[in-house]
Design a protein around this motif. Structure first.
Motif, PDB file in Angstrom:
ATOM      1  N   ASP A  83       0.815  -1.227   0.000  1.00 31.73           N
ATOM      2  CA  ASP A  83       0.000   0.000   0.000  1.00 31.73           C
ATOM      3  C   ASP A  83       0.842   1.269   0.000  1.00 31.73           C
ATOM      4  O   ASP A  83       0.567   2.215   0.736  1.00 31.73           O
ATOM      5  N   ASP A  84       1.884   1.270  -0.824  1.00 38.01           N
ATOM      6  CA  ASP A  84       2.758   2.446  -0.966  1.00 38.01           C
ATOM      7  C   ASP A  84       3.324   2.915   0.372  1.00 38.01           C
ATOM      8  O   ASP A  84       3.539   4.112   0.593  1.00 38.01           O
ATOM      9  N   GLY A  85       3.557   1.979   1.276  1.00 36.69           N
ATOM     10  CA  GLY A  85       4.169   2.297   2.554  1.00 36.69           C
ATOM     11  C   GLY A  85       3.209   2.707   3.646  1.00 36.69           C
ATOM     12  O   GLY A  85       3.624   2.986   4.777  1.00 36.69           O
ATOM     13  N   GLN A  86       1.898   2.731   3.355  1.00 30.80           N
ATOM     14  CA  GLN A  86       0.910   3.139   4.358  1.00 30.80           C
ATOM     15  C   GLN A  86       0.500   1.975   5.261  1.00 30.80           C
ATOM     16  O   GLN A  86      -0.173   2.178   6.265  1.00 30.80           O
ATOM     17  N   HIS A  87       0.926   0.785   4.937  1.00 28.89           N
ATOM     18  CA  HIS A  87       0.545  -0.410   5.692  1.00 28.89           C
ATOM     19  C   HIS A  87       1.403  -0.563   6.949  1.00 28.89           C
ATOM     20  O   HIS A  87       2.593  -0.236   6.956  1.00 28.89           O
ATOM     21  N   THR A  88       0.795  -1.045   8.036  1.00 28.92           N
ATOM     22  CA  THR A  88       1.521  -1.351   9.255  1.00 28.92           C
ATOM     23  C   THR A  88       1.140  -2.755   9.717  1.00 28.92           C
ATOM     24  O   THR A  88       0.115  -3.297   9.315  1.00 28.92           O
ATOM     25  N   GLY A  89       1.960  -3.332  10.582  1.00 30.83           N
ATOM     26  CA  GLY A  89       1.678  -4.654  11.111  1.00 30.83           C
ATOM     27  C   GLY A  89       2.316  -5.744  10.278  1.00 30.83           C
ATOM     28  O   GLY A  89       2.959  -5.495   9.256  1.00 30.83           O
ATOM     29  N   THR A  90       2.132  -6.975  10.728  1.00 38.19           N
ATOM     30  CA  THR A  90       2.762  -8.114  10.057  1.00 38.19           C
ATOM     31  C   THR A  90       1.842  -8.812   9.060  1.00 38.19           C
ATOM     32  O   THR A  90       2.322  -9.521   8.175  1.00 38.19           O
TER      33      THR A  90
END
Length: 396
Positions: A83-90
């Protein structure tokens, strides 16, 4: 590049051996692959992608070092950003937006690039920096420029390359613009899928130089790797080599949200008919008929929704609100077709299938691409025989 550990060395040797045996890796690249293992360039958290199931599984080098190393040297793609770097978590995100390609794909593309000592290479799509590192080890850091649109990924790649003892120029910018400061280039290698070849790549490649790029249409996510030779008059032409799949240049990605209003209700006022063309006739994944349909039915996006009761193939026009759907039910000899809007998309798809079969079901290698200022034109067997209309230039 920094010396690898003994364990890394064994894993790297095994990967190189298997790539040599498969033919993806040529002997002239073997020492470079041994000296620059993929593990040097990977972040701590990656997602190993299963090509058969489409699932991506998180692997952490901190929590699972053995699993991480196994993934690093496996011939599988590894997602490194969502997500173009907007994603967090595993857990996996929605859209993978950066990855480390399968080693066999990397090796085969470098083989097809056909480099030799002293050549200057432009890479579009730095990603982890592994491919740029391999090129820099082979040709010298001063002969390699790599362009990456994502600032975080570019910084990661610079750090990995520095730790490996390499200093190719990593530019944070739009890959579609190339990098004119070091032009002309002898080779341009593109590690992102394109739907139209940016003219700046041709302008920045010397006559006789090669552009190697994954090219396709919005009909599917698949790309066909094309090897273009730039000519004296500025055009470029060359054959498709094989099917691949890459994440797309960001400004050429298909936004599926644009079709939300195409089908307010189903089937609505759509015209209904039937067809004897089976879903399997439309091809799956890397089959040439799917590629050809995208060529013969321009400005069309295609997706299949599957269930136990029925499979539904959707077709959406990129320029109007036209759409079509073909519903395939188990045991029924004909599928039900629905078409709405001024464009008869299913009729075009069926005609494309008939066109392909009438010509002996040609494979990818019989097709080629010519790129000029007017657009990208695909041909069959001979550059004079057009397959379809030129691709739109507004994607450039």
């Amino acid at each position: 590049m920094r010396p690898s550990t003994e364990q890394e060395g064994r894993a790297s040797d095994e990967l190189v051996r298997s790539l040599l045996e498969s033919g993806a890796l040529t002997p002239d690249w073997a020492e470079t692959f041994r000296a620059g293992p993929r593990s040097l360039f990977l972040p701590d958290l990656v997602w190993a992608h299963d090509m058969a199931t489409g699932r991506s599984t998180p692997v952490s080098g901190t929590d699972n070092p053995e699993g991480w190393e196994q993934a690093a040297y496996a011939n599988v793609p590894l997602v490194t950003q969502w997500d173009d770097g907007q994603h967090t978590g595993t857990e996996p995100g929605t859209v993978p937006t950066s990855s480390a390609s399968m080693p066999s794909v990397v090796a085969a593309m470098l083989r097809d690039l056909g480099v030799s000592d002293g050549m200057r290479v432009l890479e579009i799509g730095t990603g982890t920096g592994w491919n740029a590192g391999l090129l820099a080890h082979r040709l010298g850091s001063g002969n390699v420029v790599s362009v990456e649109i994502d600032a975080v990924m570019a910084e990661h790649a610079r750090g990995a390359l520095t730790r490996a003892g390499l200093t190719p120029e990593v530019v944070r910018g739009d890959g579609g613009d190339g990098w004119p400061d070091k032009a002309p280039y002898d080779r341009v290698i593109v590690t992102a899928g394109v739907r139209a070849v940016p003219p700046r790549w041709l302008e920045q490649t010397r006559p006789g130089g090669i552009i190697l790029a994954p090219w396709g249409t919005h009909y599917s996510d698949q790309d066909a790797l094309v090897r273009l030779t730039v000519e004296e008059d500025g055009r470029a032409t060359g054959p498709f080599l094989r099917m691949v799949e890459f994440m797309k240049l960001r400004d050429q990605r298909l936004d599926w949200n644009r079709f939300r209003e195409h089908v307010p209700e189903f089937p609505g006022d759509a015209d209904m008919s039937s067809t004897t063309v089976a879903l399997s006739d439309l091809g799956d994944r890397y089959e040439p008929v799917r590629f050809v349909t995208g060529l013969r039915v321009p400005d069309c996006a295609h997706v299949v929704n599957r269930s136990e009761a029925e499979d539904k193939a959707w077709f959406f026009d990129l320029t109007t609100r036209s759409w079509a759907a073909a519903v395939f039910r188990p045991g029924e000899p004909e599928a039900t077709v629905y078409q709405s809007g001024p464009r008869r998309l299913w009729d075009e798809v069926e005609a494309a299938y008939r066109w392909w079969t009438a010509r002996g079901e040609p494979g990818h290698s019989r097709f080629g691409l010519t790129v000029t200022a007017e657009g990208d034109r695909v041909w069959l067997d001979d550059p004079a025989e057009d397959v379809g209309a030129p691709q739109p230039t507004d994607l450039r």
